[in-house]
Design a protein around this motif. Structure first.
Motif, PDB file in Angstrom:
ATOM      1  N   GLN A   1       0.873  -1.178   0.000  1.00 12.69           N
ATOM      2  CA  GLN A   1       0.000   0.000   0.000  1.00 12.69           C
ATOM      3  C   GLN A   1       0.905   1.221   0.000  1.00 12.69           C
ATOM      4  O   GLN A   1       1.902   1.261   0.712  1.00 12.69           O
ATOM      5  CB  GLN A   1      -0.920   0.000   1.225  1.00 12.69           C
TER       6      GLN A   1
ATOM      7  N   LYS B   1       0.403   4.267   1.030  1.00 17.62           N
ATOM      8  CA  LYS B   1       0.222   5.234   2.108  1.00 17.62           C
ATOM      9  C   LYS B   1       0.906   4.743   3.373  1.00 17.62           C
ATOM     10  O   LYS B   1       0.670   3.623   3.818  1.00 17.62           O
ATOM     11  CB  LYS B   1      -1.278   5.445   2.366  1.00 17.62           C
TER      12      LYS B   1
ATOM     13  N   CYS C   1      -0.780   3.287   7.635  1.00 18.55           N
ATOM     14  CA  CYS C   1      -2.157   2.810   7.470  1.00 18.55           C
ATOM     15  C   CYS C   1      -2.383   1.437   8.099  1.00 18.55           C
ATOM     16  O   CYS C   1      -3.498   0.908   8.052  1.00 18.55           O
ATOM     17  CB  CYS C   1      -2.547   2.777   5.997  1.00 18.55           C
TER      18      CYS C   1
ATOM     19  N   ALA D   1      -7.762   2.284   4.697  1.00 14.46           N
ATOM     20  CA  ALA D   1      -7.807   2.818   6.058  1.00 14.46           C
ATOM     21  C   ALA D   1      -8.796   3.963   6.179  1.00 14.46           C
ATOM     22  O   ALA D   1      -8.901   4.814   5.290  1.00 14.46           O
ATOM     23  CB  ALA D   1      -6.411   3.296   6.484  1.00 14.46           C
TER      24      ALA D   1
ATOM     25  N   ALA E   1      -6.618   8.918   5.845  1.00 13.00           N
ATOM     26  CA  ALA E   1      -5.919   8.099   4.844  1.00 13.00           C
ATOM     27  C   ALA E   1      -6.871   7.433   3.856  1.00 13.00           C
ATOM     28  O   ALA E   1      -6.424   6.749   2.931  1.00 13.00           O
ATOM     29  CB  ALA E   1      -5.087   7.027   5.546  1.00 13.00           C
TER      30      ALA E   1
ATOM     31  N   THR F   1      -5.638   5.608   0.369  1.00 13.35           N
ATOM     32  CA  THR F   1      -5.547   4.144   0.346  1.00 13.35           C
ATOM     33  C   THR F   1      -6.484   3.538  -0.693  1.00 13.35           C
ATOM     34  O   THR F   1      -6.157   2.508  -1.288  1.00 13.35           O
ATOM     35  CB  THR F   1      -5.818   3.551   1.737  1.00 13.35           C
TER      36      THR F   1
END
Length: 236
Positions: free
Chosen positions: A4, A6, A9, A118, A122, A126
């Motif tokens: 992922q 980000k 998260c 998330a 976020a 995400t």
């Protein structure tokens, strides 16, 4: 493999959950942390996590990526690989351009991508990260999606995840959806946060006599709920 784009998260937490679940089934396991910035997963000493940093001076280390594939191919175990946000794009590119999924399949291994959606701030990032992964990775790679509600419900424009375009376009490739549920901040939330700060597994925390009886009881209930989800998802 947990991917992922980000940071923060819940990737490393999910990696630790999967690893603890596999070990609870008395299965052999190999764990790898490739995050060059925050090696959180490697902080869980009880999980014997190996580190393999994939970035050198902000440049992808292709030789270390090659080493990672060698580790996977030579392992006679399940393997959990936690990846950092910084390596998200180059690692996805490496998987695509080198035909990694097909290569591993030929050698008797299955690549499953776990990714996180998330809640809270976020959420949009995400969702976009998941959509980007699903669009770029080969169609024969399946996904396990984790809905992390710790910082808020997964609702965007009044739609749940399964009502979103990002899900509908690739739902045939999603093998399971699991939820890290929203919990009471002053009880379960605090218990889990304290456990994560110390990089303790659930077993270590539950058997720690310095923790209160009710803290250990709540952690036991939470672990059981998460492992039940993993049972239903047939992760292993």
């Amino acid at each position: 493999m947990i991917l992922q784009g980000k940071g923060g998260c819940g990737k490393s937490y999910i990696s630790s959950l999967i690893a603890q679940y596999i070990l609870s089934k008395d299965k052999p396991l190999d764990c790898v942390d490739t995050d060059p910035v925050n090696s959180t997963f490697a902080g869980y000493k009880a999980l014997n996590v190996r580190t393999l940093h994939l970035l050198d001076d902000d440049q992808i280390n292709t030789r270390n990526l090659d080493t990672l594939i060698e580790w996977i191919v030579s392992a006679d175990t399940d393997m959990v690989i936690d990846n950092g946000a910084a390596t998200f794009v180059p690692l996805a590119h490496y998987i695509i351009t080198n035909g990694i999924a097909d290569l591993l399949a030929e050698m008797g291994h299955e690549l499953i991508i776990h990714t996180v959606i998330a809640g809270g701030q976020a959420l949009v990032d995400t969702i976009n990260g998941f959509a980007q992964l699903a669009k770029q990775l080969p169609d024969d790679i399946s996904f396990v999606v984790w809905l992390n509600e710790f910082y808020g419900k997964i609702i965007y424009q009044n739609k749940t995840f399964e009502e979103m375009k990002a899900y509908k376009e690739v739902k045939n490739r999603i093998s399971s959806i699991l939820t890290l549920p929203q919990v009471k901040e002053e009880t379960y939330g605090l218990d889990i946060e304290e456990m994560l700060k110390l990089r303790k597994t659930f077993d270590e925390a539950i058997n720690d006599p310095s923790l209160s009886i009710m803290t250990r009881q709540r952690l036991k209930i939470y672990r059981t709920n998460m492992f039940n989800q993993l049972d239903l998802a047939a992760v292993i």
